[in-house]
Design an enzyme around this catalytic site. Structure first.
Site, mmCIF file in Angstrom:
data_model
loop_
_atom_site.group_PDB
_atom_site.id
_atom_site.type_symbol
_atom_site.label_atom_id
_atom_site.label_comp_id
_atom_site.label_asym_id
_atom_site.label_seq_id
_atom_site.Cartn_x
_atom_site.Cartn_y
_atom_site.Cartn_z
ATOM 1 N N ASN A 1 10.602 -7.638 -14.526
ATOM 2 C CA ASN A 1 10.642 -6.318 -13.910
ATOM 3 C C ASN A 1 12.027 -6.189 -13.289
ATOM 4 O OD1 ASN A 1 10.398 -4.033 -12.381
ATOM 5 N ND2 ASN A 1 8.546 -4.673 -11.302
ATOM 6 N N ARG B 1 8.682 -4.439 -17.793
ATOM 7 C CA ARG B 1 8.256 -3.202 -17.164
ATOM 8 C C ARG B 1 9.345 -2.163 -17.403
ATOM 9 N NH1 ARG B 1 8.691 -1.105 -11.185
ATOM 10 N NH2 ARG B 1 7.314 0.681 -11.374
ATOM 11 N N HIS C 1 2.725 4.262 -12.076
ATOM 12 C CA HIS C 1 1.780 3.193 -11.711
ATOM 13 C C HIS C 1 0.755 2.915 -12.802
ATOM 14 C CE1 HIS C 1 2.849 4.263 -7.329
ATOM 15 N NE2 HIS C 1 3.430 3.116 -7.629
ATOM 16 N N ARG D 1 9.019 8.445 0.791
ATOM 17 C CA ARG D 1 9.027 9.680 -0.023
ATOM 18 C C ARG D 1 8.064 10.706 0.552
ATOM 19 N NH1 ARG D 1 7.748 6.482 -5.272
ATOM 20 N NH2 ARG D 1 9.481 5.019 -5.239
ATOM 21 N N GLU E 1 -0.004 -5.962 -11.939
ATOM 22 C CA GLU E 1 0.742 -5.244 -12.979
ATOM 23 C C GLU E 1 1.358 -6.217 -13.988
ATOM 24 O OE1 GLU E 1 2.419 -3.279 -9.470
ATOM 25 O OE2 GLU E 1 2.539 -1.472 -10.684
#
Ligand code: ADP
Length: 393
Positions: free
Chosen positions: A10, A90, A178, A238, A379
């Site tokens: 990743n 990823r 996600h 965010r 993940e």
């Protein structure tokens, strides 16, 4: 081709996270941080034995290519006879084209570059990781696993913005993110709660970034993130959903540039902006400040609003699953979100909810019509699983 050992990468702007899988089992994990400046590598085995924990030299820290050589050295130190059979990456954005992972050929690599404008903060680094892995593991298959792919089952009415459709055709769509996490949870439900696995489930992935997904029969119906990861829930830094009119106002009346507004909404908003204290949930939960309490209340309320929308779109609800750093660990957030949802058939067991989800836990009462769980996401395991499937196909 039989695939025994898979390296999952990743690659971010200044970091590379890695995990090594033998079969379904993770045997080694770690990360390099601080690329481009003073970088550091840490890696330990699944048993917790530190394999490497040192600074990178200036030469090693130059870029993803040079950093991958250090990961390669770490792998050799872990197991001198190690053969990596495939590398799973990823990749945040797969545009509207990819609804599944893909083997990265020269042609595909060139095509993926054209997606960079869709995720300028992520995709170029993900691709640098792929280029680096090609050099570090010559001849081995590289598979791109997209965060957006899981949501390609969304219908037009959930994927489009109500602007002229020529923009939809050009790719301005609600892609969602996600996907690896939601896909993992959807599959994991078959193991830990098979009675709801094919039902109507809302998954809340609550980490530094956060989004929710309505999943029916294992497929994404719709999700709270949109064209970019700034949409939807309030997050660490965010803003989430905001009236676009605020953006015009900031530009036209406050003299801010587009870049400054982007920075405000991505880096200075969310829990950080609301509390004025921290973006980290632990700091806010441990604070006595009324501003922290108000921010936490806001956080839960935003999740509740989206939950209502997702349930209405699915036309029902069999289970809610909390995951991500906050979803797995914060009993306060879980309780705050579920409070007042008795009308939906949600009854929380306060005792059960006190636990951290080191493995799947059920936090609803036996009598609850809706099952509520916290399940640790994984993940990397999902990327390894998909990489194996592509290579063995
Ligand atoms: P990322 O999205 O970067 O992968 P994580 O999924 O690790 O992030 O989630 C990070 C968030 O999880 C942080 O806000 C952190 O405060 C929160 N978190 C971690 N542990 C706890 C805890 N025990 N209680 C409350 N929040 C926690």
């Amino acid at each position: 081709m039989t695939i025994e050992t898979i390296l999952v990468l990743n690659a971010g702007s200044s970091s590379i996270k890695f995990q090594l899988f033998k079969g379904e089992e993770s045997v080694l994990s770690g990360q390099i941080d601080g690329l481009g400046a003073s970088a550091w590598i840490k890696g330990k085995s699944a048993e917790g034995v530190t394999i490497m924990d040192r600074a990178l030299s200036e030469e090693e820290a130059q870029n993803h290519n040079t950093a991958l050589q250090v990961i390669l050295a770490l792998l050799k130190e872990f197991d001198p006879n190690l053969e990596v059979d495939a590398i799973g990456h990823r990749v945040v954005h797969g545009s509207s084209k990819y609804s599944a992972p893909v083997l990265v050929t020269e042609e595909v690599a060139a095509e993926l570059e054209t997606f960079n404008p869709l995720a300028p903060l992520h995709n170029p680094h993900n691709l640098a990781g792929i280029a680096g892995a090609k050099a570090a593991f010559p001849g081995k298959p590289n598979v791109a696993c997209f965060d957006t792919a899981f949501h390609r089952t969304q219908e037009f009415k959930n994927e489009a913005y109500a602007i002229p459709t020529k923009y939809y055709d050009e790719g301005i769509r609600r892609y969602g993110m996600h996907g690896q996490s939601f896909h993992y949870i959807a599959e994991e439900l078959h193991n830990v709660a098979p009675e709801v696995a094919n039902g109507k489930v809302v998954v809340a992935h609550l980490g530094n970034g956060a989004s929710m997904c309505a999943i029916e029969n294992g497929k994404s119906v719709t999700t709270t993130m949109g064209f970019t990861p700034v949409d939807g829930l309030a997050m660490g830094t965010r803003s989430g959903l905001i009236d676009p009119g605020v953006i015009f106002y900031l530009i036209e009346n406050k003299g801010m540039s587009a870049k400054e507004v982007a920075n405000l909404l991505n880096k200075e908003s969310g829990m950080k902006g609301l509390s004025g204290i921290s973006q980290d949930m632990r700091d806010l939960e441990n604070s006595d400040s009324p501003d922290a309490k108000r921010a936490l209340d806001y956080y839960d309320n935003r999740i509740k609003r989206e939950l209502g929308a997702l349930v209405a779109v699915m036309g029902g609800l069999d289970a809610i699953v909390f995951t991500g750093g906050i979803g797995e660990n914060s009993s306060q957030t879980r309780a705050g979100v579920c409070k007042g949802l008795e009308f939906l058939g949600v009854e929380i067991d306060e005792e059960a909810n006190k636990a951290r989800a080191k493995e799947a836990i059920t936090i609803s009462k036996g009598s609850s019509k809706v099952k509520v769980m916290a399940i640790p996401t994984n993940e990397e395991a999902m990327i390894a699983r998909q990489t194996r499937a592509i290579c063995e196909a």
